[in-house]
Design an enzyme around this catalytic site. Structure first.
Site, mmCIF file in Angstrom:
data_model
loop_
_atom_site.group_PDB
_atom_site.id
_atom_site.type_symbol
_atom_site.label_atom_id
_atom_site.label_comp_id
_atom_site.label_asym_id
_atom_site.label_seq_id
_atom_site.Cartn_x
_atom_site.Cartn_y
_atom_site.Cartn_z
ATOM 1 N N HIS A 470 35.545 -0.980 65.700
ATOM 2 C CA HIS A 470 36.307 -0.106 66.429
ATOM 3 C C HIS A 470 36.755 -0.604 67.592
ATOM 4 C CE1 HIS A 470 37.186 3.981 67.899
ATOM 5 N NE2 HIS A 470 37.094 3.563 69.013
ATOM 6 N N GLU A 471 35.924 -1.232 68.526
ATOM 7 C CA GLU A 471 36.407 -1.981 69.725
ATOM 8 C C GLU A 471 37.257 -3.069 69.528
ATOM 9 O OE1 GLU A 471 36.365 -0.097 72.245
ATOM 10 O OE2 GLU A 471 34.834 1.434 71.797
ATOM 11 N N HIS A 474 40.644 -1.955 69.010
ATOM 12 C CA HIS A 474 41.483 -1.703 70.570
ATOM 13 C C HIS A 474 41.813 -3.037 70.885
ATOM 14 C CE1 HIS A 474 40.905 2.400 70.743
ATOM 15 N NE2 HIS A 474 39.505 2.407 71.138
ATOM 16 N N HIS A 477 44.972 -4.359 69.584
ATOM 17 C CA HIS A 477 46.190 -3.545 70.025
ATOM 18 C C HIS A 477 46.512 -4.161 71.264
ATOM 19 C CE1 HIS A 477 47.657 0.982 70.682
ATOM 20 N NE2 HIS A 477 48.484 0.119 70.430
HETATM 21 ZN ZN LIG Z 1 37.976 4.008 70.869
#
Ligand SMILES: [Zn+2]
Length: 684
Positions: A470-471, A474, A477
């Protein structure tokens, strides 16, 4: 005698322009912040007072270029305040938060500046702007209006007071939670205290004890990766109750009671919204989100809540039956749910957390995240040991793309420690942009995994490993960002869009193609047996009622707090209860974050009235992953390119709905999400 130089104010000459962490002392920040605020304010005043007629270059670009020192100092400071704090840093944090709020207020309410922006906005079609420039101008105008730049001076002054006060309250809130987390430990001594605990948990609890000078004993802390497995495995109901009660009571009593802070924050936010012409803070907040209105948010949450609650209640009855069958003789309590659910999982899915964990080694999961980024986007990761960091546990990789071009640095700070706030997050020390040259980002992932004792392998739970993906999503991104203007770089998108790249990335972790290669046993090196892998994947929707109820309740309570038109002397505990009663919250489940430690919405307030964003983004991530599934190839190059171009590299360069449509050819629908969570109506 000249005072010793402040390394924060000097040019950073280390490779990649990384901050000189080893030379930094907390006291350097006070002086550096003062100069950075002053310097930035002078730059902005000069832009506002420019006698030349406003142009995009002399106003918007000039603003985008301003505040370079402040950006550098702040980013280093907030990394330390989150990941490696101490008393002096906390003290500076308490000083800086209101000063920073005041500084930004002054800028966002500068009437001359606002006039220039409005003037440009009026003439926007005649300015010959690129689409990215037009978007940046639009964002500036929206941000200034939302900050109150168009209001009269009395209202502006009150807004400024509110913002500063909120910053102070948010800081205290976070520090109270941290204090409660630091001060509480459960010391286990002897086999009776350890009943039910698997090896990995004993190993990490032994590590936590050693860290606290309690060699030979075992320590459970209130960090999620310590207390959650304890609640899952401990056969000692009395100790589970003790740990659970301390965990959910963070920020709820004594010197660190956050309830008065919450009441004041909710009232101040409502007042701010009123001054800006909105019926509530939620209306104000959502107006600039992809969701647009509280009704749209509640519509989605209700659609998910009803089937999730029904499933949780059915699950509860099964857990109760299991406890009864064991001759428990008690009504299931919140501290029993994880324990009996784990037992039921063993029975139903023939799987237990303890048998999965030996296959999830931290290093292999990191490698899996890198591998996925390589297959999708051609990225490569090479370890660097010549880059300074804030703590010896931090690891650094240089990221290059398929053409060998440097794309940025990735820092991984994986282990829990007393100086770190709980949770997991991505942040940057520097954002990608092209206005000041080809600026490459410095991107961090901060986690709170248990560090194994000496000589023990670092093993993750399935959830921990998913969090890592998940991280990392990010992180991508930020790493893949390819825009000109800092304002819209990387994660500079609305809160209900920002979880799309991260949640979408989790899908690859849960794929057999990835697990077969990277989930190998730490001792034997054997891949996870195929039948275990299949059972594990089949078990993903197990307990999904509980997980969804735990989450959606938080989102609904968050929305309720922020729909209040005003809130003087709010009884926070009573309001929490009432709000939960309204939705029929099952007694056996407690919100994932109770208000008194709900940092997302009260510490800094980034997710205030926006905690629904995870679910909103999940609608998109489930639908977006289907785009790959539909091709039969989870790395389908054409889909990966569309994803890269329209989502991961696009930052906030376009409206979120527009970006999503450019990727998928249409807007998302919630069917894929309901299916993913196992709530789809039976097919007829
Ligand atoms: Zn998040």
């Amino acid at each position: 005698m000249t005072p010793p130089a402040n390394p924060l104010l000097e040019t950073w000459t280390a490779p990649f322009g990384v901050p000189p962490f080893a030379a930094l002392k907390p006291e350097h920040f006070r002086d550096a912040f003062t100069r950075a605020f002053d310097g930035h304010a002078a730059e902005v005043d000069a832009i506002a007072a420019d006698p030349a007629a406003p142009t995009f270059a002399n106003t918007i670009e000039a603003l985008e270029r301003s505040g370079e020192l402040l950006a550098r100092v702040s980013s280093v400071f907030w990394v330390l305040a989150g990941a490696d704090t101490n008393e002096p840093i906390q003290e500076i944090e308490r000083e800086i938060s209101p000063l920073s709020a005041r500084h930004w207020n002054r800028i966002s309410m500068n009437a001359d500046l606002y006039r220039r922006i409005e003037d440009l906005h009026r003439r926007r079609d005649a300015l010959g702007l690129s689409s990215e420039q037009a978007r940046v101008l639009e964002r500036y105008r929206t941000q200034y209006r939302r900050a109150g730049a168009a209001l009269d001076n009395t209202a502006k002054a009150r807004l400024a007071e509110i913002t500063e006060r909120l910053a102070t309250l948010g800081t205290s809130f976070g520090q109270n939670v941290l204090a409660d987390e630091q001060s509480w430990t459960l010391v286990l001594d002897g086999e009776a205290d350890l009943a039910g605990l698997p090896d990995f948990l004993r190993a990490s609890a032994r590590g936590a004890a050693e860290e606290r000078g309690l060699a030979g004993k075992y320590v459970i802390t209130l960090s999620r990766s310590s207390v959650e497995p304890f609640l899952t495995f401990s056969a000692r109901r009395d100790l589970r109750q003790k740990a659970f009660e301390a965990w959910v009571a963070r920020g709820d009593a004594g010197k660190t009671d956050n309830k008065a802070l919450i009441a004041e924050m909710v009232a101040l936010r409502a007042e701010r919204a009123r001054l800006l012409g909105y019926p509530s803070f939620a209306h104000y907040r959502l107006d600039d989100a992809m969701a647009k209105t509280p009704d749209a948010v509640r519509g989605l949450l209700d659609r998910v809540w009803t089937p999730a609650r029904a499933k949780a209640l059915t699950d509860r009855d099964e857990l109760q039956a299991l406890a009864d069958a064991e001759g428990g003789g008690f009504k299931l309590a919140p501290w029993d749910w994880r324990y009996y659910s784990e037992k039921l999982r063993k029975v139903k899915c023939d799987i237990d957390e303890g048998s999965v964990k030996p296959y999830l080694q931290l290093d292999r999961i990191i490698a899996a995240a890198f591998h996925t980024a390589n297959r999708l986007f051609g990225l490569r990761f090479a370890p660097r040991d010549d880059v300074a960091t804030w703590h010896p546990d931090v690891r650094v990789w240089e990221v290059t793309d398929a053409t060998g071009r440097h794309r940025g640095l990735f820092f991984g700070d994986y282990f829990s420690r007393g100086s770190k706030h709980s949770g997991a997050w991505m942040t940057t020390l520097r954002d990608q942009e092209k206005l000041a040259g080809d600026i490459r980002p410095l991107v961090l992932n901060v986690m709170n995994f248990n560090k194994a004792g000496d000589g023990e392998p670092n093993l993750l739970s399935f959830d921990d490993a998913r969090t890592l993906f998940h991280e990392f999503g990010h992180g991508l991104h930020a790493l893949l960002s390819d825009v000109t203007y800092p304002l819209i770089s990387g994660t500079g998108v609305s809160t209900d869009f920002v979880e799309l790249p991260s949640q979408l990335y989790e899908h690859w972790f849960e794929r057999p193609e990835i697990l077969r290669e990277f989930a190998v046993h730490y001792r034997t090196g054997e891949p996870m047996p195929e039948d275990l892998l299949q059972r594990l994947l089949a078990a993903r929707t197990f307990n999904s009622g509980f997980a969804t109820v735990e989450y959606v309740a938080c989102a609904l309570v968050d929305l309720d707090f922020h729909l209040l038109p005003s809130a003087h002397n709010l009884d926070v505990a009573g309001f929490e209860q009432e709000s939960l009663q309204k939705i029929g919250m099952p007694d056996e489940i407690v919100m994932r974050h109770r208000p008194t430690h709900f940092g997302h919405i009260f510490s800094g307030g980034g997710y205030a009235s926006a905690y629904y964003s995870y679910m909103w983004s999940e609608v998109m991530d489930a639908d977006a992953f289907d785009a790959f599934a539909e091709t039969g190839d989870i790395f389908d190059p054409k889909t990966a390119k569309a994803l890269h171009d329209n989502i991961y590299s696009a930052g906030g360069s376009r409206d979120p709905a527009e970006l999503y449509t450019a990727f998928r050819g249409r807007l998302p629908t919630p069917e894929a999400l309901l299916r993913k969570r196992g709530f789809a109506p039976a097919e007829v």
